[in-house]
Design a protein around this motif. Structure first.
Motif, PDB file in Angstrom:
ATOM      1  N   LEU A  45     -28.753  -4.199  73.497  1.00  0.00           N
ATOM      2  CA  LEU A  45     -29.405  -4.931  72.410  1.00  0.00           C
ATOM      3  C   LEU A  45     -28.519  -4.953  71.158  1.00  0.00           C
ATOM      4  O   LEU A  45     -28.303  -6.013  70.563  1.00  0.00           O
ATOM      5  CB  LEU A  45     -30.757  -4.309  72.091  1.00  0.00           C
ATOM      6  CG  LEU A  45     -31.541  -4.954  70.949  1.00  0.00           C
ATOM      7  CD1 LEU A  45     -31.945  -6.377  71.317  1.00  0.00           C
ATOM      8  CD2 LEU A  45     -32.759  -4.119  70.607  1.00  0.00           C
ATOM      9  N   VAL A  46     -27.998  -3.802  70.774  1.00  0.00           N
ATOM     10  CA  VAL A  46     -27.145  -3.728  69.581  1.00  0.00           C
ATOM     11  C   VAL A  46     -25.883  -4.562  69.771  1.00  0.00           C
ATOM     12  O   VAL A  46     -25.486  -5.315  68.878  1.00  0.00           O
ATOM     13  CB  VAL A  46     -26.803  -2.262  69.242  1.00  0.00           C
ATOM     14  CG1 VAL A  46     -25.746  -2.179  68.146  1.00  0.00           C
ATOM     15  CG2 VAL A  46     -28.065  -1.503  68.831  1.00  0.00           C
ATOM     16  N   LEU A  65     -15.904  -3.599  65.360  1.00  0.00           N
ATOM     17  CA  LEU A  65     -15.283  -2.383  65.875  1.00  0.00           C
ATOM     18  C   LEU A  65     -16.187  -1.168  65.686  1.00  0.00           C
ATOM     19  O   LEU A  65     -16.329  -0.341  66.579  1.00  0.00           O
ATOM     20  CB  LEU A  65     -13.937  -2.139  65.180  1.00  0.00           C
ATOM     21  CG  LEU A  65     -12.801  -3.065  65.592  1.00  0.00           C
ATOM     22  CD1 LEU A  65     -11.602  -2.880  64.664  1.00  0.00           C
ATOM     23  CD2 LEU A  65     -12.409  -2.814  67.044  1.00  0.00           C
ATOM     24  N   PHE A  66     -16.792  -1.060  64.520  1.00  0.00           N
ATOM     25  CA  PHE A  66     -17.669   0.068  64.229  1.00  0.00           C
ATOM     26  C   PHE A  66     -18.894   0.085  65.141  1.00  0.00           C
ATOM     27  O   PHE A  66     -19.181   1.081  65.804  1.00  0.00           O
ATOM     28  CB  PHE A  66     -18.098   0.039  62.752  1.00  0.00           C
ATOM     29  CG  PHE A  66     -19.121   1.076  62.394  1.00  0.00           C
ATOM     30  CD1 PHE A  66     -18.751   2.401  62.229  1.00  0.00           C
ATOM     31  CD2 PHE A  66     -20.453   0.730  62.216  1.00  0.00           C
ATOM     32  CE1 PHE A  66     -19.700   3.370  61.896  1.00  0.00           C
ATOM     33  CE2 PHE A  66     -21.402   1.674  61.896  1.00  0.00           C
ATOM     34  CZ  PHE A  66     -21.029   3.004  61.726  1.00  0.00           C
ATOM     35  N   LEU A  67     -19.622  -1.033  65.166  1.00  0.00           N
ATOM     36  CA  LEU A  67     -20.865  -1.091  65.939  1.00  0.00           C
ATOM     37  C   LEU A  67     -20.631  -1.341  67.427  1.00  0.00           C
ATOM     38  O   LEU A  67     -21.232  -0.667  68.269  1.00  0.00           O
ATOM     39  CB  LEU A  67     -21.786  -2.180  65.384  1.00  0.00           C
ATOM     40  CG  LEU A  67     -22.386  -1.916  64.009  1.00  0.00           C
ATOM     41  CD1 LEU A  67     -23.159  -3.143  63.530  1.00  0.00           C
ATOM     42  CD2 LEU A  67     -23.274  -0.692  64.028  1.00  0.00           C
ATOM     43  N   GLY A  68     -19.794  -2.307  67.743  1.00  0.00           N
ATOM     44  CA  GLY A  68     -19.595  -2.682  69.146  1.00  0.00           C
ATOM     45  C   GLY A  68     -18.770  -1.683  69.925  1.00  0.00           C
ATOM     46  O   GLY A  68     -19.248  -1.080  70.887  1.00  0.00           O
ATOM     47  N   GLY A 115     -30.574  -9.842  72.018  1.00  0.00           N
ATOM     48  CA  GLY A 115     -29.744  -9.483  70.882  1.00  0.00           C
ATOM     49  C   GLY A 115     -28.895 -10.637  70.387  1.00  0.00           C
ATOM     50  O   GLY A 115     -28.818 -10.894  69.181  1.00  0.00           O
ATOM     51  N   VAL A 116     -28.246 -11.332  71.310  1.00  0.00           N
ATOM     52  CA  VAL A 116     -27.422 -12.489  70.918  1.00  0.00           C
ATOM     53  C   VAL A 116     -28.294 -13.550  70.253  1.00  0.00           C
ATOM     54  O   VAL A 116     -27.954 -14.065  69.175  1.00  0.00           O
ATOM     55  CB  VAL A 116     -26.665 -13.083  72.128  1.00  0.00           C
ATOM     56  CG1 VAL A 116     -26.016 -14.413  71.761  1.00  0.00           C
ATOM     57  CG2 VAL A 116     -25.612 -12.104  72.635  1.00  0.00           C
TER      58      VAL A 116
END
Length: 124
Positions: A45-46, A65-68, A115-116
């Motif tokens: 989901l994120v 980069l941080f989240l994915g 999510g998308v």
């Protein structure tokens, strides 16, 4: 700078994965891998939200980069999913093993698509 984004996200994702697994294992017992199932679906989901935001131009490369890569990379786990499914099958629980596979794939894909769509709707 890019590697710091990944490390910072992973520093949050890995403990979150551990704590989620421990919490759900304590609440529901070890018969089914609810912790791994939950973090994998949540990660889908994120990551879907991040992808949706990126496609709408609202997520910077550092955010991605941080989240994915960082957070979702450390939060989710294909290897544990595979191992726990094997344990269910070896423990003569083939229906639980099959439910884990089918449920994880269906829920994960569904969460990614939601999510998308949500990311594009929010930031598009």
């Amino acid at each position: 700078m890019n590697w710091l984004c990944v490390v910072a996200g992973a520093a949050i994702g890995a403990p979150l994965r551990y704590l989620t697994d421990r919490t759900l294992r304590a609440r529901y017992g070890p018969a089914f891998p609810w912790g791994t199932f939950t973090v994998n679906v949540l990660g889908c989901l994120v990551l879907g939200l991040v992808a949706g935001a990126a496609s709408a131009g609202a997520a910077s490369p550092h955010t991605q980069l941080f989240l994915g890569t960082g957070l979702c990379g450390a939060l989710t786990t294909y290897s544990t999913f595979g191992y726990e499914t094997w344990q269910l099958a070896e423990g003569r629980m083939p229906l639980a093993a099959a439910a884990n596979v089918v449920g994880s794939v269906v829920a994960g894909l569904g969460a990614a698509f939601l999510g998308v769509a949500g990311g594009e709707a929010l930031w598009g």
